[in-house]
Scaffold this motif. Structure first.
Motif, short mmCIF file in Angstrom:
data_model
loop_
_atom_site.label_atom_id
_atom_site.label_comp_id
_atom_site.label_asym_id
_atom_site.label_seq_id
_atom_site.Cartn_x
_atom_site.Cartn_y
_atom_site.Cartn_z
N LYS A 39 0.86 -1.19 0.00
CA LYS A 39 0.00 0.00 0.00
C LYS A 39 0.90 1.23 0.00
O LYS A 39 1.55 1.53 1.01
N LYS A 59 6.07 -1.00 7.99
CA LYS A 59 5.15 0.15 7.89
C LYS A 59 5.94 1.44 8.04
O LYS A 59 6.66 1.62 9.03
N THR A 74 3.63 -1.19 3.82
CA THR A 74 2.76 -0.01 3.81
C THR A 74 3.60 1.24 3.91
O THR A 74 4.42 1.37 4.83
#
Length: 737
Positions: A357, A391, A374
């Protein structure tokens, strides 16, 4: 009755089965925190596990039986193979996994294989992290023809690829000097060079052989074709821990044992091993730019349960990728299935894994994002590796050489310094009872190493919501081949790498080392290299008024030294400018440096060349100025070949600026150096005035302060140049009247 002409046992003769032994453990810690959860052979290279490239190379070479030897996290390798296409009915080869937790080296693995009596014929010995499109069976045929012909005592054929020093897929830890017998390919001498500038060849080699060929232009492919006796030789000699030990032992004991080793050199095929982050990066780029065809993303990757489309500028996308309006995939990009990229994001030179993402207004350059990563909005990532599950929260800047291991969380609103390696768990002290001595082995419990506070999560440094612990490389010579650890950092220049290594050492040792380095530099009369000072990027040099490291062009030190040596040799051998240009262009390609760096380096190279020819310190005057002027005049045509337009002239001026910034004694001489280039018609008035009057800098920025500093140095020459121009224009007006 048997047909005439056939012996009684002829019907029982079977064709030899081509076997291969894959060593699926590297027995070193080159990949730092990355391999504590997954073995190197299963790390994704352009979204495909490394070992799949190795298997594909063996299958394409006609190998029928493969033994995969596993140590560290071997259960994962075994499970991967069980689920792979190689265990299905239509597989062209059988793959057998061998497990051992007690092996510490390749030598131990081959001794285990010998104990099991698995090898029946000549076999291929290969590592599980190799990418190759060559037909290894041709080398096997050469080896068999040799052992059944004149050289029955040949026990191993080593495969090397022609690659000049500095080639991006050539690892420094494998740099070596070889001597072979001309005509036969027999290896006579083998020595790891380790950047040595002098190699001593035994005199008896020179005396006993009429025709020898020396090599320092070869890259080890880590492919060996071995006779069945090789595992037995490892068993008989427990000192043989690595293949290099074996080769040296055979060469030393050749007269006693009678065994020989030969070379096979390839030129038009691809074969390279992923041995550290530098080669991981280089080989990934080669796969993306299709040097490894047919092992390219759209063909090889499409066989791995997803379909990949190949577009212009080497952009590869899986079918179910979501690209928002306004995002841009520039060039040399691979995007895995299920990945989403937000609007305003720019991706170039990157491999993005599956189900990632990427938020809005994100800049990704020359980086590797594995699966399920992410990256939230307004982040900038340059030359970094993010393992699966990482992340990166909002407004995070990740600088060059950063490695974020599995499931690390950083941010929001932080900058991760260059060369940082982070883990999601505190680092083990390496003395746990469960240690298996495999590659990068670490325990996965949450104990803090030795109870030290420095392993506690630093939320202020890596963000309020971070989950990150600093990884410090454990350099242990017992776990490294010959105790050598090089190329520890990735994505950094040589000087930056030195900074990172020194930053990770103890403070006292760091301070003492810095003092010793400065003292030794002063004793030798050499300037202290500002590029290797242990400073943070925001540290200002009080004598300059700005931080030189943050605004000087990054320079490949090896390329610069080779360029200097080339000019020295050309001057002594009277090499023509045309041939010298060919050599410079060859160096550019060999070291994969941009043309801007060549132009940036040329003026300073001619100045340093003058110092070396006269054997004087770089600060010696006026001898240096006179010799530098002579060199610039002599090579003015060559300089004009590279420095053609205003853009390249600005690069050359800034190159001189960086040179005098590094060599403080020469700062007052910048006007003279500029004048030398102006008199040689390399620089023009327009370019000099344009550089001097340039205002394309943010007020108060480091670049603006640097430019202001150089303007003050060059002021006398620019003033003289303007006055001369005004006098010339006045004379023209008088003539017109």
């Amino acid at each position: 009755m048997a047909p005439k002409g056939k012996s009684r046992n002829e019907d029982l003769v079977q064709e030899d089965i081509l076997q291969a032994v894959v060593i699926a453990d590297s027995f070193n810690v080159r990949f730092g925190p990355i391999t504590y959860k997954k073995p190197r052979t299963l790390l994704p290279l352009v979204n495909i596990p490394l070992i799949e490239y190795t298997f594909e190379a063996l299958a394409a070479s006609g190998v029928q039986e493969v033994f995969v030897f596993c140590c560290h996290l071997g259960d994962q390798v075994r499970e991967h193979i069980k689920k792979s296409k190689w265990m299905q009915g239509g597989s062209p080869m059988t793959v057998t996994t061998l497990m051992s937790d007690s092996c510490l080296s390749m030598g131990d693995a081959l001794r285990e294989i010998d104990a099991k009596s698995l090898i029946r014929n000549d076999f291929i010995l290969i590592t599980g992290d190799l990418v190759s499109n060559m037909d290894i069976s041709q080398v096997v045929k050469e080896h068999k023809a040799r052992t059944h012909g004149k050289d029955k005592s040949s026990v191993m054929t080593l495969v090397y690829k022609v690659a000049l020093p500095g080639h991006r897929t050539r690892s420094k830890e494998d740099d070596m000097f070889l001597v072979e017998e001309g005509g036969t390919g027999r290896l006579l001498y083998f020595q790891k060079s380790h950047d040595s500038r002098k190699i001593k060849i035994p005199m008896d080699i020179m005396l006993e052989h009429d025709d020898i060929i020396s090599h320092n232009d070869l890259m080890d492919c880590h492919i060996s074709v071995c006779s069945p006796v090789v595992p037995t030789l490892f068993t008989d000699n427990f000192d043989y821990q690595t293949r290099d030990d074996f080769v040296k032992g055979i060469l030393v004991n050749e007269e006693i044992m009678g065994n020989k080793i030969h070379l096979s050199i390839i030129r038009d095929k691809y074969a390279a091993r992923v041995s550290n982050m530098h080669t991981y990066d280089a080989i990934s780029k080669d796969v993306i730019t299709r040097w490894t065809y047919p092992l390219v993303p759209d063909l090889f990757g499409s066989n791995q349960s997803e379909r990949i489309k190949y577009g212009r500028h080497n952009v590869y996308c899986s079918e179910d990728v979501t690209l928002s309006r306004g995002c841009e995939l520039c060039q040399d990009v691979v995007v895995g299935s299920g990945t989403e990229i937000g609007s305003g994001s720019v991706v170039s030179g990157c491999v993005v894994g599956r189900n990632c993402k990427i938020g809005e207004n994100v800049i990704l350059r020359n980086s590797y994002l594995w699966d399920n990563v992410t990256v939230e909005d307004n982040c900038e990532i340059d030359t970094a590796l993010l393992c699966s599950g990482v992340k990166v929260l909002n407004n995070v800047i990740i600088k060059k050489g950063v490695i974020l291991a599995w499931e690390v969380v950083v941010g929001p609103d932080v900058t991760v310094p260059q060369g940082t390696q982070l883990m999601s768990e505190p680092q083990s002290d390496g003395f746990d009872d469960t240690e298996s001595f495999g590659e990068d082995d670490m325990t996965t419990d949450n104990k803090i190493s030795n109870g030290k506070e420095d392993s506690v999560q630093d939320t202020e440094k890596y963000g309020q919501r971070s989950k990150a612990y600093l990884y410090k490389p454990d350099v242990d010579s017992d776990n490294e081949e010959e105790g050598l650890v090089v190329d520890v950092t990735w994505g950094l220049s040589a000087s930056d790498s030195e900074d990172h290594l020194s930053d990770n050492s103890e403070e006292d040792d760091d301070d003492s080392r810095k003092e010793q380095d400065v003292e030794s530099d002063l004793e030798e009369g050499e300037p202290v290299d500002l590029e290797s000072d242990d400073e943070d990027e925001d540290v200002v040099d009080s004598s300059l008024g700005f931080n030189p490291k943050a605004c000087m062009m990054e320079r490949n030190s090896a390329f610069y030294q080779e360029l200097l040596d080339t000019f020295l040799r050309a001057n002594s051998d009277k090499i023509s400018d045309d041939n010298l240009i060919l050599e410079i262009n060859s160096l550019k390609h060999a070291y994969t440096v941009p043309i801007d760096q060549v132009i940036h380096s040329l003026p300073s190279t001619l100045i340093e060349m003058a110092a070396q020819e006269l054997k004087i310190p770089i600060s010696a005057e006026p001898q240096l100025l006179a010799a530098a002027k002579k060199n610039i005049e002599q090579y003015s045509s060559l300089l004009c070949y590279y420095i053609k337009n205003n853009e390249t002239k600005l690069i050359a001026i800034n190159g001189l600026g960086d040179f005098v910034i590094k060599h403080k004694d020469l700062q007052p001489r910048l006007p003279q150096f500029l004048n030398f280039l102006y008199d040689a018609d390399v620089l023009s008035e327009q370019a000099l005035f344009g550089w001097f009057e340039s205002s394309n800098f943010s007020p108060g920025s480091n670049e603006a302060l640097r430019h202001s500093f150089l303007k003050r140095l060059a002021q006398p020459f620019i003033k003289w140049l303007r006055e001369a121009e005004e006098e010339s224009s006045d004379d023209d007006d008088e003539e017109e009247d």
